[in-house]
Write a protein that holds these residues in place. Structure first.
Motif, mmCIF file in Angstrom:
data_model
loop_
_atom_site.group_PDB
_atom_site.id
_atom_site.type_symbol
_atom_site.label_atom_id
_atom_site.label_comp_id
_atom_site.label_asym_id
_atom_site.label_seq_id
_atom_site.Cartn_x
_atom_site.Cartn_y
_atom_site.Cartn_z
ATOM 1 N N CYS A 1 -50.530 -57.300 -13.802
ATOM 2 C CA CYS A 1 -51.026 -58.505 -12.974
ATOM 3 C C CYS A 1 -52.171 -59.143 -13.917
ATOM 4 C CB CYS A 1 -51.405 -58.188 -11.674
ATOM 5 S SG CYS A 1 -50.009 -57.659 -10.698
ATOM 6 N N GLN A 2 -52.709 -58.313 -14.772
ATOM 7 C CA GLN A 2 -54.048 -58.835 -15.586
ATOM 8 C C GLN A 2 -53.496 -59.797 -16.561
ATOM 9 O OE1 GLN A 2 -55.779 -55.099 -17.043
ATOM 10 N NE2 GLN A 2 -56.267 -54.654 -14.938
ATOM 11 N N SER A 3 -54.344 -60.724 -16.860
ATOM 12 C CA SER A 3 -54.241 -61.901 -17.775
ATOM 13 C C SER A 3 -53.626 -61.430 -19.226
ATOM 14 C CB SER A 3 -55.515 -62.604 -18.308
ATOM 15 O OG SER A 3 -55.335 -63.570 -19.147
ATOM 16 N N SER A 4 -52.569 -62.032 -19.532
ATOM 17 C CA SER A 4 -51.792 -61.838 -20.824
ATOM 18 C C SER A 4 -52.303 -62.316 -21.796
ATOM 19 C CB SER A 4 -50.293 -62.333 -20.716
ATOM 20 O OG SER A 4 -49.635 -61.873 -19.286
ATOM 21 N N ARG B 1 -56.055 -64.581 -23.754
ATOM 22 C CA ARG B 1 -57.463 -65.163 -23.679
ATOM 23 C C ARG B 1 -57.468 -66.765 -24.199
ATOM 24 N NH1 ARG B 1 -59.934 -64.531 -28.561
ATOM 25 N NH2 ARG B 1 -59.055 -63.054 -30.008
ATOM 26 N N THR C 1 -53.613 -61.024 -25.148
ATOM 27 C CA THR C 1 -54.253 -59.938 -25.025
ATOM 28 C C THR C 1 -53.608 -58.432 -24.766
ATOM 29 O OG1 THR C 1 -54.488 -60.401 -22.711
ATOM 30 C CG2 THR C 1 -56.100 -61.434 -24.344
ATOM 31 N N PHE D 1 -47.883 -67.095 -17.954
ATOM 32 C CA PHE D 1 -48.657 -67.937 -16.973
ATOM 33 C C PHE D 1 -47.781 -68.981 -16.245
ATOM 34 C CE2 PHE D 1 -49.971 -70.048 -20.683
ATOM 35 C CZ PHE D 1 -49.910 -71.489 -20.252
ATOM 36 N N GLU E 1 -49.152 -72.383 -13.987
ATOM 37 C CA GLU E 1 -50.284 -73.257 -13.891
ATOM 38 C C GLU E 1 -50.025 -74.418 -13.055
ATOM 39 O OE1 GLU E 1 -53.989 -74.871 -16.998
ATOM 40 O OE2 GLU E 1 -51.941 -74.409 -17.716
ATOM 41 N N THR F 1 -54.840 -74.795 -19.325
ATOM 42 C CA THR F 1 -54.594 -73.736 -20.373
ATOM 43 C C THR F 1 -53.461 -74.252 -21.058
ATOM 44 O OG1 THR F 1 -55.157 -72.136 -18.597
ATOM 45 C CG2 THR F 1 -53.519 -71.365 -20.313
ATOM 46 N N GLU G 1 -50.389 -62.449 -7.860
ATOM 47 C CA GLU G 1 -51.299 -62.741 -9.006
ATOM 48 C C GLU G 1 -50.886 -64.152 -9.272
ATOM 49 O OE1 GLU G 1 -54.309 -62.865 -11.572
ATOM 50 O OE2 GLU G 1 -53.858 -61.584 -9.792
ATOM 51 N N GLN H 1 -51.621 -68.786 -9.123
ATOM 52 C CA GLN H 1 -51.813 -69.684 -10.166
ATOM 53 C C GLN H 1 -51.093 -70.743 -10.072
ATOM 54 O OE1 GLN H 1 -50.277 -67.529 -13.511
ATOM 55 N NE2 GLN H 1 -51.359 -65.828 -13.513
#
Length: 973
Positions: free
Chosen positions: A7-10, A12, A26, A36, A38, A413, A682, A686
């Motif tokens: 679930c953490q950001s893929s 940066r 990342t 993501f 958006e 993004t 998560e 978004q």
């Protein structure tokens, strides 16, 4: 419990002189995985698009959920301007409060949009002044010259409103944090290439663009510097004049807006904050022709064309997913029977059906006509899958029948991604009924950590010279592997493209550059044609964007196994003669769901599970409790299956809502599906436009004297044992536990982030759409009812009003029963683990214990009756103030314990751990021994905590709006 890594950001965001703004992976991202979702920073529906049949919410851009109106609009039986004038609008279509013709999908969207929309709302303009009103003049100018000026207005208004909200948020705050300044807000809105409109046009017409020339961005949004390229003087002057005229007209709009509200500037907080923000914007040069030009230049080089396909086409094929008719084919037939004539009219308007050659039989009365209609629609679906096209593509038939949403958007993004002609990701737009339109970025190949994510700004399958020409508008020459190879005369990497795809448009397929001159053999474009890749976007069996296997795990097999067990249990009931009609409906629905799960038929198990979830929930609401464990377990199975189907269809907000309900109502959710829950939650975050709702939770700090005088009937008399947290030792703590002795720990949480950040609603705003259980009314007087509601509604309906009271007297806690609401003992941090970052997941003196952490969030006036718990407990006060009274366990004989045979209708009292004594309002004639019971009493201030050993009786009343957390643990756990 921390968030799972999935679930953490893929990615940066990065920025350097060579690549400019760009995105870097990342972590490793698997092919088909969602990178993501958006929602747009600013967005504008194309002029005339809604009149052509794309009727969407002005705020979130979901298609307005009334199929008959949508069909009549597409068929030409009703005009767009007639809809808002209907006497009885459907419940899922909400008019602008000024009735200007702008429509929304819900009251919430209308309220969220109002501060911004009020500047552009024509509802209050009379016919007399219509011809010379500044707003009408501005809109007419934009329509006649370039509709991009309307998007510029949206951009500036959103900046202005964002700043106004910050002013409102911290107006009465005692915090040193005053929120984001105008400069902070502009960093987000101006974090793109920002050069003048005429310079961007010059790039597109410059035939001498050097290979290494790149755009030099002017990051000072107020400066009037020009780019390195020279524009023809006459075109430059024309564009400058357009910007000056439009800016002048727009400034008149803003001035007239505040002139009309002059009396409200000092009396209405919203108008006052908007006016203050406007003055800041004027002083910063934001409302200027120079800024207009740069915003348009930014749009020209960064904005993305948006398209959301109309959900009516799927309905025409498969039927209404909300319909009680569960068989997908029969549901589709039922839909076509009901709306067949309207669908045929839509097809006729698109030139795909000849009404004059029809035999005149009504669709609803002709089985043959229905079958022909179904075959026609299925043929169109196949063609649409074979060739992906936009509105100008003759093969995109279903977009001709049901007009898609078309517009332009700026994304914080997605618009940062650079271009490459060799994609490694693609984007698509996903929408539907009652779900916001979102941009979804999906990996086309396995992406390694550190690899750049890039946009294809153009048709990637064009010839080399055509691609380079198309890229002139962006001020650079592409040097990706594909372009360098073709420039040197090497064979193309797109030789495998199907001939059928020659007219296709893939300007939303993304790629990445590589330092390696060779192309990876496993790149999807090398292995298969773009036509096949794009076909998969519409193919239900495709894995593109579906829930990853490592997240889903064995959940589907688990649902199948548990679903079959439910069927067997109901069959046993039927054989025993104890099966009612409701259980038979559940049985039929579960069988369909299980069969569809076994063959992985998304639409099938999605429709069955969605209906089953609503069926079980309606039974619960009607009977106020689950009739049996079968109902509880069936609800959990239906809910999880439905949320998987919604998530695989990119409807993450709907999936999240169902998960929240199931988390509260079904023990099935407490099993090992945490990865799935966090993944969906998560991605749902978004998909939600940032809420403008704000609530100052704790506006003032009170002294102990204030609280005693205003909140208590008498001053505190029986003080507890207490210690300051820095002086607390393990021996001291263990000693209190061993003696079963309560202890107040002052300042235990003073350093927690939550003590400050939770004073405002800001921390919770991103979870505003999440559903939580709320107790409305008072448990103490037996008038409590339970409701499921969103956090936004909980705060707006109850917390905001509670703050207006300040310190609640005991009499108010009794008299204002309707205004009392409590999220009591809820596993909030399992449902929303990100909030744990503001707390301590465990406490150092709990040793190896793994505590259960609960949230207690409520208005002032909440009263928890006198009771004891079977676990040791530390209650931590985060925000607000609470009065606490504690009796030793030895006082039980004096406390009139309620047994299982008393108040038998109250499930909370059946375990014998509640007292009949009404603390602070004791009736000694009814409970004479209560006067002999000894207790300690105290007030918990923000940051304080209390140790309540297992078996200790305690009563708690919130003196103000209050946020608390507690830690239950046991040495035997």
């Amino acid at each position: 419990m921390k968030e799972c890594s999935e679930c953490q950001s893929s990615f940066r965001k990065a920025h350097n002189e060579i690549r400019g703004r760009h995105l870097i992976a990342t972590r490793s991202i698997a092919a088909n995985e969602i990178v993501f979702n958006e929602t747009p920073l600013v967005c504008l529906q194309s002029l005339g698009n809604s009149h052509e049949g794309a009727l969407v919410c002005h705020y979130c851009k979901t298609f307005l959920y009334d199929r008959e109106i949508q069909l009549k609009l597409s068929a030409g039986e009703i005009g767009r301007d007639e809809i808002h004038c209907l006497d009885d609008l459907p419940k899922n279509i909400v008019n602008c409060r000024s009735k200007c013709g702008t429509l929304y999908c819900s009251k919430k969207c209308e309220e969220e949009s109002w501060l911004s929309h009020s500047f552009m709302c024509t509802g209050n303009i009379s016919e007399v002044e219509c011809g010379d009103h500044p707003l009408m003049n501005f809109k007419v100018h934009a329509i006649q010259s370039n509709e991009i000026f309307l998007l510029v207005a949206e951009w500036i208004i959103k900046v202005l409103v964002s700043r106004a909200i910050e002013i409102l948020m911290y107006k009465n705050s005692q915090s040193h944090d005053k929120g984001r300044s105008l400069e902070d807000i502009l960093e987000e809105f101006c974090d793109f290439t920002m050069v003048h409109w005429w310079d961007v046009v010059a790039y597109a017409t410059d035939d001498n663009l050097n290979h290494n020339e790149v755009l030099v961005s002017d990051t000072d949004y107020g400066d009037d510097s020009s780019s390195e390229f020279v524009e023809e003087q006459d075109l430059t002057e024309t564009l400058k004049m357009l910007c000056e005229d439009s800016c002048s007209l727009f400034r008149d709009v803003i001035i007239r807006y505040f002139d009309d509200r002059a009396k409200d500037i000092n009396q209405n907080d919203d108008i006052g904050a908007l006016y203050e923000a406007y003055l800041e914007c004027e002083a910063s040069g934001i409302i200027s022709a120079n800024m207009f030009s740069k915003i348009i230049g930014s749009f020209e080089q960064n904005a993305i064309g948006m398209r959301g396909h109309h959900p009516l086409f799927e309905d025409a094929l498969f039927g209404d997913m909300d319909d009680a008719e569960l068989d997908v084919h029969r549901s589709g037939e039922k839909f076509r029977t009901k709306y067949g004539n309207l669908i045929l009219k839509c097809m006729a308007n698109a030139g795909l059906y000849d009404q004059e050659s029809d035999d005149g039989e009504a669709c609803s009365n002709s089985t043959g006509s229905l079958q022909n209609l179904q075959r026609s629609l299925e043929d169109l679906q196949i063609k649409s899958q074979e060739i992906f096209g936009h509105s100008d593509n003759e093969s995109d038939h279903f977009n001709r029948i049901f007009t898609p949403f078309d517009g332009t958007g700026m994304f914080s993004t997605a618009c940062k991604m650079n271009h490459s002609c060799l994609p490694n990701v693609l984007v698509r737009y996903r929408s539907g009924w009652m779900h916001p339109l979102i941009l979804q970025c999906i990996a086309l190949k396995n992406i390694v950590e550190g690899e750049e994510l890039c946009i294809s700004y153009i048709q990637s399958d064009d010839e080399f010279a055509d691609r380079q020409k198309a890229l002139k508008n962006y001020g650079f020459v592409c040097t990706c592997v594909k372009c360098e190879s073709e420039k040197e005369g090497k064979s193309t990497y797109l030789s495998s493209i199907d001939d059928d795809f020659e007219e296709g448009d893939v300007n939303d397929i993304f790629g990445s550059d590589s330092d390696d001159d060779s192309v990876e053999e496993d790149h999807p474009i090398v292995k298969k044609s773009l036509a096949v890749i794009v076909k998969e976007r519409y193919d239900e069996s495709s894995d593109l964007g579906s829930i990853p296997v490592h997240v889903l795990g064995t959940t589907l097999n688990f649902l199948i196994r548990e679903g079959m067990l439910i069927c067997k249990k109901i069959e046993i009931c039927e054989n025993e003669g104890s099966c009612d009609d409701e259980l038979r409906k559940i049985l039929g629905t579960m069988r369909r769901c299980v069969i569809s799960l076994q063959i992985r038929h998304l639409r099938g198990y999605g429709a069955a599970a969605n209906f089953g979830e609503r069926l079980c929930y309606s039974i619960l609401m009607k009977k106020k409790s689950w009739p049996s464990s079968i109902h509880t377990e069936a609800y959990g199975i239906f809910a999880v299956a439905a949320c998987i189907a919604f998530a695989n269809n990119a409807q993450f907000v709907l999936a999240s809502e169902i998960l929240d309900k199931a988390f509260i109502l079904s023990p099935l959710m407490r099993r090992d599906i945490s990865k799935l829950c966090h993944y969906i939650s998560e991605l749902a975050l978004q998909c939600i436009p940032k809420s403008k709702f704000f609530c100052q939770v704790q506006e003032f700090e009170y002294t102990l004297e204030d609280l005693e005088e205003k909140g208590l009937r008498t001053k505190l008399l029986y003080l507890p044992h207490e210690i300051n947290y820095p002086d607390l030792t393990m021996d001291h703590f263990d000693g209190c536990l061993a003696k079963n002795k309560s202890m107040v720990i002052r300042s235990l949480a003073k350093s927690w982030k939550a003590v400050e950040s939770w004073k405002t609603y800001t921390t919770f705003a991103e979870f505003g759409h999440r559903i939580v259980p709320i107790e409305v009314g008072s448990m103490s007087n037996g008038s409590m009812s339970e409701r499921l509601m969103t956090l936004n509604n909980f705060f707006s309906e109850f917390i905001l009003k509670s703050n207006q009271i300040g310190i609640w007297k005991l009499s108010e806690a009794i008299e204002k029963n309707h205004a009392i609401a409590y999220m009591a003992q809820y596993s909030l941090f399992e449902a929303m683990p990100k909030l744990l970052d503001d707390l301590q997941e465990s406490l150092p003196f709990l040793g190896r214990a793994h505590p259960q952490i609960n949230a207690w969030v409520g208005t002032g006036g909440t009263r928890t009756p006198l009771h004891y718990d079977g676990y040791d407990n530390i209650l931590v006060q985060v925000v607000g103030y609470k009065y606490v009274r504690i009796y030793d366990s030895s006082e039980a004989p004096n406390l009139y314990v309620i047994g299982g045979n008393q108040l038998s209708n109250d499930s909370l009292c059946r375990q014998g751990n509640f007292s009949a004594v009404n603390c602070e309002m004791e009736d000694t004639s009814l409970h004479p021994l209560s006067s002999k019971a000894k207790f300690v009493e105290f007030i918990l201030m923000p940051g304080d905590a209390v140790l309540i050993p297992a078996g200790s009786w305690h009563y708690i009343r919130s003196l103000t709006t209050s946020f608390s957390v507690n830690y239950f643990w046991s040495d035997n756990a």
